[in-house]
Design an enzyme around this catalytic site. Structure first.
Site, PDB file in Angstrom:
ATOM      1  N   ASP A  64       0.803  -1.218   0.000  1.00 58.89           N
ATOM      2  CA  ASP A  64       0.000   0.000   0.000  1.00 58.89           C
ATOM      3  C   ASP A  64       0.839   1.272   0.000  1.00 58.89           C
ATOM      4  OD1 ASP A  64       0.737  -0.917   2.604  1.00 58.89           O
ATOM      5  OD2 ASP A  64      -0.646   0.509   3.511  1.00 58.89           O
ATOM      6  N   GLU A 121      -0.631  -2.010   5.236  1.00 60.87           N
ATOM      7  CA  GLU A 121       0.276  -2.006   6.381  1.00 60.87           C
ATOM      8  C   GLU A 121       0.235  -0.675   7.116  1.00 60.87           C
ATOM      9  OE1 GLU A 121       3.416  -1.139   8.906  1.00 60.87           O
ATOM     10  OE2 GLU A 121       3.323  -0.164   6.940  1.00 60.87           O
ATOM     11  N   GLU A 122       0.078   0.422   6.364  1.00 60.92           N
ATOM     12  CA  GLU A 122       0.200   1.755   6.943  1.00 60.92           C
ATOM     13  C   GLU A 122      -0.785   2.003   8.080  1.00 60.92           C
ATOM     14  OE1 GLU A 122       2.533   3.696   6.570  1.00 60.92           O
ATOM     15  OE2 GLU A 122       3.466   3.229   4.647  1.00 60.92           O
ATOM     16  N   ARG A 161      17.780  -7.088  15.246  1.00 62.79           N
ATOM     17  CA  ARG A 161      18.145  -7.439  16.611  1.00 62.79           C
ATOM     18  C   ARG A 161      17.236  -8.554  17.101  1.00 62.79           C
ATOM     19  NH1 ARG A 161      15.968  -5.088  21.140  1.00 62.79           N
ATOM     20  NH2 ARG A 161      18.031  -4.353  21.800  1.00 62.79           N
TER      21      ARG A 161
END
Length: 377
Positions: A64, A121-122, A161
């Site tokens: 998106d 996703e936004e 990480r």
């Protein structure tokens, strides 16, 4: 596959979350042309098998764009007014399609790769929508991975990480109902703007005094809306904002302290207040083995890699995938100059085309690491 031309095509035709009609159709068409098994639903899923291994890994890309009016000068600017790929999802999608092409051509792995092309996703709803639709039940994976570009970092530099990598985001809204009135006689009622202002300041004590300095949490009031006028004291006020946390326990503590403050200030002034607290993005947590595999695969491709980067303050709905199965979210440098170094979500940001083959090759290397071919005895 011409990755640069493909990325530019996606960039010219950006689509907002859950509106990625053209993008989904193009992704599905390319995957089918590559010989993958393709499934279309909320998003697009491509399945590629090789050998006889029973392990499977998922690779996710977001599709998106954002409601931003592009101000770039290149020749592939957005053709949709008010919408642009200001976060690099056009590049993420292209890199994963490039990886699918490489792996479909070589089949030099043993197992199954699930290519996950996710919408929206936004706003944080795409991953949950795909999961609710049953993507992980229909296409079970042992591990799941996602890449996000990082402007300002050297092109292709990989960092991740073990543990928390992205913060949660919770949206809150507080509605205050007092008694409005004439601006010349404030003592007659209880104006909501004064109560709201007190709440805004009191909420800041959560970070300053309630949580340890190392928590890295944030509480931001971003909107203050009232029904007041030039000479009218407001009877209602609405506060809206955003809370971020690195650990689930801090997120829960923030909500608890917020409710205490809202109830306490409201009681002090004799008004009513209602509060909602909606966690859209949970904290993204990287599992140890996948994170170690990312660094190993990056180094195998000759990329600089950092396996102990500081956590990011932004949020990622990939967290819902890595909450369901072990996973790793990683950052890949987008470059240090020009539009490639502009902040994410800026109207002159651009994904670095030089990163496309690097990302595609990295994905392929990761698949070979996690699904190695069996050696004949």
């Amino acid at each position: 596959m011409d990755l640069k031309a493909l990325r530019h095509d996606f960039h010219r035709h950006p689509e907002l979350g859950f509106e990625e009609v053209r993008t989904k159709a193009k992704v599905a068409e390319i995957l089918r042309d590559l010989g993958l098994e393709v499934h279309e639903g909320v998003g697009v899923v491509g399945v590629l098998r090789a050998g006889s291994g029973n392990r499977a890994i998922g690779l996710r890309a977001d599709m998106d764009a954002l409601p931003i009016d592009e101000q770039s000068q290149h020749d592939y600017v957005s053709q949709t007014p008010g919408v642009m790929h200001a976060c690099g999802h056009d590049g993420h999608t292209t890199m994963l399609l490039g990886a699918a092409a490489k792996l479909a051509g070589s089949r030099d792995f043993d197992g199954t790769v699930i290519f996950i092309f996710q919408p929206n996703e936004e706003h944080g709803y795409g991953a949950r929508a795909m999961i609710d639709e049953g993507v992980l039940e229909r296409f079970p994976v042992d591990e799941v991975y996602a890449i996000h570009n990082l402007p300002g970092a050297p092109t292709g530099h990989v960092s991740t990480r073990v543990g928390q990598i992205c913060a949660s985001e919770s949206l809150f809204e507080i509605t205050i109902t007092g008694q409005g009135g004439h601006a010349s006689m404030p003592h007659v009622g209880v104006d909501a703007i004064t109560v709201g202002a007190e709440m805004v300041m009191a909420l800041q004590t959560i970070i300053a005094r309630k949580l340890p300095p190392s928590a890295g949490a944030v509480v931001s009031v971003t909107e203050f809306l009232t029904d007041g006028q030039r000479n009218v004291l407001p009877g209602t006020a609405t506060l809206k904002g955003d809370a971020r946390a690195r650990q689930p326990e801090d997120r829960l503590a923030i909500e608890r302290f917020m409710r205490q403050i809202v109830d306490g200030v409201a009681a002090t002034h004799g008004v009513t207040a209602e509060m909602s607290f909606d966690t859209v993005f949970i904290e993204a947590i990287n599992a140890a083995e996948p994170a170690e595999a990312v660094i190993r695969a990056a180094k195998a491709r000759g990329l600089e890699a950092d396996g102990d980067r500081p956590p990011m303050s932004f949020s990622e709905d990939f967290a819902h995938f890595s909450d369901a199965v072990p996973g790793c979210f990683l950052l890949m440098g987008n470059g240090t100059e020009g539009a490639n170094a502009q902040p994410l979500h800026s109207n002159d940001y651009d994904f670095n085309d030089a990163l496309l083959p690097i990302g595609a090759a990295f994905w392929a290397a990761l698949v070979r690491d996690r699904l190695p071919q069996r050696q004949d005895n």
